[in-house]
Structures are given as structure tokens and as C-alpha cells.
Design an enzyme around this catalytic site. Structure first.
Site, PDB file in Angstrom:
ATOM      1  N   ASP A 118       7.284  -1.526  -0.116  1.00  0.00           N
ATOM      2  CA  ASP A 118       8.050  -1.216  -1.315  1.00  0.00           C
ATOM      3  C   ASP A 118       9.304  -0.661  -1.108  1.00  0.00           C
ATOM      4  O   ASP A 118       9.319  -0.030   0.022  1.00  0.00           O
ATOM      5  CB  ASP A 118       7.328  -0.908  -2.191  1.00  0.00           C
ATOM      6  CG  ASP A 118       6.025  -1.606  -2.985  1.00  0.00           C
ATOM      7  OD1 ASP A 118       5.416  -2.895  -2.313  1.00  0.00           O
ATOM      8  OD2 ASP A 118       4.962  -0.952  -3.016  1.00  0.00           O
TER       9      ASP A 118
ATOM     10  N   GLU B 104      -4.149   2.950  -6.647  1.00  0.00           N
ATOM     11  CA  GLU B 104      -3.495   2.571  -7.948  1.00  0.00           C
ATOM     12  C   GLU B 104      -5.044   1.662  -8.781  1.00  0.00           C
ATOM     13  O   GLU B 104      -5.619   1.817  -9.801  1.00  0.00           O
ATOM     14  CB  GLU B 104      -3.288   1.236  -8.060  1.00  0.00           C
ATOM     15  CG  GLU B 104      -1.782   2.085  -7.107  1.00  0.00           C
ATOM     16  CD  GLU B 104      -0.270   1.626  -6.291  1.00  0.00           C
ATOM     17  OE1 GLU B 104       0.303   1.185  -6.948  1.00  0.00           O
ATOM     18  OE2 GLU B 104      -1.474  -0.196  -5.963  1.00  0.00           O
TER      19      GLU B 104
ATOM     20  N   LEU C 290       5.146   7.452  -8.540  1.00  0.00           N
ATOM     21  CA  LEU C 290       5.841   6.446  -9.907  1.00  0.00           C
ATOM     22  C   LEU C 290       5.211   5.572  -9.450  1.00  0.00           C
ATOM     23  O   LEU C 290       6.134   4.662  -8.456  1.00  0.00           O
ATOM     24  CB  LEU C 290       7.530   7.388  -9.556  1.00  0.00           C
ATOM     25  CG  LEU C 290       8.451   7.458 -10.790  1.00  0.00           C
ATOM     26  CD1 LEU C 290       7.855   7.789 -11.602  1.00  0.00           C
ATOM     27  CD2 LEU C 290       9.597   7.521 -10.211  1.00  0.00           C
TER      28      LEU C 290
ATOM     29  N   GLU D 125       0.949   7.096  -2.034  1.00  0.00           N
ATOM     30  CA  GLU D 125       1.418   6.152  -1.488  1.00  0.00           C
ATOM     31  C   GLU D 125       2.821   6.087  -1.257  1.00  0.00           C
ATOM     32  O   GLU D 125       3.539   5.362  -0.049  1.00  0.00           O
ATOM     33  CB  GLU D 125       2.069   5.281  -3.686  1.00  0.00           C
ATOM     34  CG  GLU D 125       2.529   3.679  -2.724  1.00  0.00           C
ATOM     35  CD  GLU D 125       3.134   3.373  -3.730  1.00  0.00           C
ATOM     36  OE1 GLU D 125       3.642   1.702  -3.635  1.00  0.00           O
ATOM     37  OE2 GLU D 125       3.306   3.741  -4.658  1.00  0.00           O
TER      38      GLU D 125
ATOM     39  N   ASP E 244      11.439   7.590  -6.598  1.00  0.00           N
ATOM     40  CA  ASP E 244       9.825   7.654  -6.178  1.00  0.00           C
ATOM     41  C   ASP E 244      10.157   9.334  -5.123  1.00  0.00           C
ATOM     42  O   ASP E 244       8.907  10.075  -5.250  1.00  0.00           O
ATOM     43  CB  ASP E 244      10.299   6.517  -4.977  1.00  0.00           C
ATOM     44  CG  ASP E 244       9.773   5.419  -5.855  1.00  0.00           C
ATOM     45  OD1 ASP E 244       8.567   5.300  -6.497  1.00  0.00           O
ATOM     46  OD2 ASP E 244       9.997   4.401  -5.796  1.00  0.00           O
TER      47      ASP E 244
END
Length: 359
Positions: free
Chosen positions: A89, A301, A141, A118, A95
Site C-alpha cells: 500500500d 486487521e 492507521l 503493518e 501512516d
């Protein structure tokens, strides 16, 4: 039942509601820390380590919330110097900042042994002399692709007890979701709210800017057994499998006598799942031809949010198996996910079972 006795019940119920409202928002607010300490008193063996750990998560959420609300003013919108994270991503400036805030806050608590984020390829280590008995995996985030559009975003976290007795390793993080001690998320929207699952109960705490503290605002949250909203990225429709295609078609074009559903999709998992928890319905990000192993990450997640949903009376699976029963093999393992109201998720699972029999 006589009118008099009915009025008595109604009057007592009203009194209870007023008392509850006073505790929630009135002259005797229950802060998140106070609520945790009240719970701690029912466990004589507790030493307060877990309460301190959650205090560090609260601090991180407050700090991130303040940065999110000032992002446009202090020029922390846009991409960071590092273009991609471990999941591929795009990395935004917020972030990076949120990740540093969570790592620093959790490390300094002295209650964690190792962290999984992440934004980091490898686990974040904690000095051996400072290692505690818990491990935390988090997405600092979530929904960051929406940052510049000022759409609700959030932070997700899951907490486990470490398995090792020596220095912590990645194996301490690779545990199934059902073994989480607690899990939750913080959503940064019209207000900042932490939704926490602890001891099988889901409660919501809202940040009061005037007090600088999270206040208990909703207790023992339960998701409706069936909802009228489905949430999925329709841009991936060409890559869906037959079960998802059929289910979505049934919502858009219901049979006579059956109810359809409204599509709502934000693109920030925290926001979509929070709406699903509050109103009921179903959120889907399934495995498909483009992402055969799924798109969302299991450890930080799907597992935490699945625990929240299941503890509120909902259901979470990948269409074939319960999300909370999957043991991750790697830190950033992906999975498909279908979660929400129990009856809605069961409908999708039934389609998978039926199609498996016919094929």
C-alpha cells in the site's frame, strides 16, 4: 397486568436509564481507565499490567487523533518518502507518524514483549530487560488511502499473552485470533471513539476533548442478527467467485417477498466495520481472482475486528472457516473476510457449502 404495576415498571426503568445516563455523560462520567480498574477489582490476581498496557493504547489513540485533526494545517497530508509498506500500500505521512506514535507508546509501557505493525517488515523488538507478558499487533492507521479526502479512518489492535519464557520472537505474535486477551479499534470520525472487546463484552468509549479522556458511552454492544446494508468493493465484481456474485445479486435483485439491501462502502475497514457493528449488515472483502489469498491482513486487521464482531453476537469467516480459528504462518499473512450480522454471514457460508456440493 394492572396500569399501576406497569407504570411502576416504567418508572423504575426510567430511573435506571437516568442513572445510566448520568454515569455515561453526566456529572459522574466513567472514564475508560476507571472502567478498566473497576473490572480489575473482580480479578484479585490482577496486578494492573493490562490496565497500564491499555492506557498506552489510549495515549497513542489520543495523539494520533490530534494529528489527524490537524493534518491539513501542519502539512502532513500526502505521501511519505517511503512509497510502499510491507503490504504494497502507498504510505502516507500520517501512516508513518501514527506508526511511530504506537510503537513508542507501547514500548514505553514496559508491558509488551514484541510488536507487529503493518508498517514494519519484521516484528518490532523490545529490549529484553523491558519485555512484558503481552504482545500487540496493530494497524496504526487503517484506511489511509482516504486521508487526503478527509474520510473517517482508524487504528486497529489485538492483544495476546506471549507464549515464550525467554526473549520474545515472532512466534509469540503468530497466534490465532480466538486466543486474544482483548482487541479493538479507534475510529477518527465526527468524534474519536475506541471500541474495545474485553472479557467477551464490547464497550465504546468516546474522547471528550474538554477532558482529554475517553468516556464510557455505550455498554455491552450487540450487533443486530440481520441488517439491511451490505458493504463490498463493487469494482472487484469481475474477479468475484460464484458464491459472492450470487449473494450480491440477491441483495440488489431480491426475489418476490424478500428484502433487498443498500450498498454502503467507504474503503476504510474500520469505518465500514464500525457502521456494520452499529447498524447491522455485512462487510465483505473476499478472496477473488485478483487476490486469491485475500487482500486484508489476518493478524492485525481481520483477527481483532472479528473478535469484536463475534463478541457482539455477530459472525466472521472467510466463507469456509471461522477467522478466529486461523493460525497465521507469517506476520503479514492475508485472508478473505466476511463479517457482520450472524444471519447475513451464515447466508454467504450456506452459498459456499451449496456450491461446493454441486461442483
Amino acid at each position: 397486568v394492572s396500569t399501576q404495576s406497569t407504570w411502576g415498571v416504567e418508572r423504575n426503568s426510567k430511573k435506571e436509564m437516568e442513572l445510566k445516563q448520568e454515569h455515561l455523560t453526566g456529572s459522574d462520567p466513567i472514564t475508560m481507565t476507571r472502567h478498566l480498574l473497576m473490572s480489575q477489582q473482580t480479578h484479585p490476581e490482577a496486578h494492573g499490567d493490562f490496565t497500564l498496557l491499555l492506557a498506552s493504547i489510549q495515549l497513542a489513540c489520543k495523539y494520533v487523533s490530534s494529528k489527524v485533526r490537524r493534518a491539513g494545517l501542519v502539512n502532513i497530508f500526502g505521501l511519505a518518502d517511503v512509497n510502499k509498506n510491507t503490504s504494497g500500500d502507498e504510505v502516507k505521512k500520517l501512516d508513518v507518524l501514527a506508526n511511530e506514535i504506537f510503537i513508542n507508546s507501547l514500548r514505553s509501557s514496559g508491558k509488551v514483549a514484541i510488536l507487529g505493525s503493518e508498517e514494519n517488515d519484521a516484528p518490532v523488538e523490545v529490549e529484553i530487560q523491558n519485555q512484558g507478558k503481552y504482545v500487540v499487533a496493530f494497524d496504526p492507521l487503517d484506511g489511509s488511502s482516504n486521508i487526503d479526502a478527509n474520510v473517517s479512518i482508524g487504528s486497529i489492535f489485538g492483544i495476546w499473552k506471549r507464549k515464550s519464557t525467554g526473549p520474545a520472537t515472532v512466534e509469540d505474535l503468530l497466534q490465532r485470533g480466538a486466543d486474544q486477551v482483548a482487541a479493538g479499534y479507534c475510529v477518527y470520525g465526527s468524534s474519536t471513539e475506541i471500541v474495545l472487546c474485553l472479557g467477551g463484552e464490547v464497550n465504546c468509549y468516546t474522547l471528550d476533548p474538554s477532558l482529554g479522556d475517553f468516556i464510557l458511552t455505550r455498554t455491552a454492544i450487540k450487533i443486530p442478527k440481520r441488517g439491511a446494508i451490505y458493504s463490498i468493493n463493487e469494482g472487484n465484481a469481475g474477479a468475484w467467485d460464484e458464491a459472492i456474485t450470487k449473494y450480491v445479486h440477491s441483495k440488489k435483485f431480491p426475489e418476490p417477498g424478500q428484502k433487498g439491501a443498500s450498498l454502503r462502502y467507504i474503503g476504510s475497514m474500520v469505518s465500514d466495520v464500525h457502521r456494520t457493528l452499529v447498524y447491522g449488515g455485512i462487510f465483505m472483502y473476499p478472496s477473488d481472482k485478483k487476490s486469491p489469498n485475500g487482500k486484508l491482513r489476518l493478524l492485525y486487521e481481520c483477527s481483532p475486528l472479528s473478535l469484536v464482531i463475534e463478541s457482539a453476537g455477530g459472525r466472521a469467516s472467510d466463507g469456509h472457516r471461522r477467522i478466529l480459528d486461523i493460525v497465521p504462518k507469517t506476520l503479514h499473512e492475508r485472508t478473505g473476510i466476511i463479517l457482520g450480522s450472524a444471519d447475513d454471514v451464515a447466508d454467504v457460508e450456506r452459498l459456499y457449502t451449496e456450491l461446493k456440493k454441486t461442483n
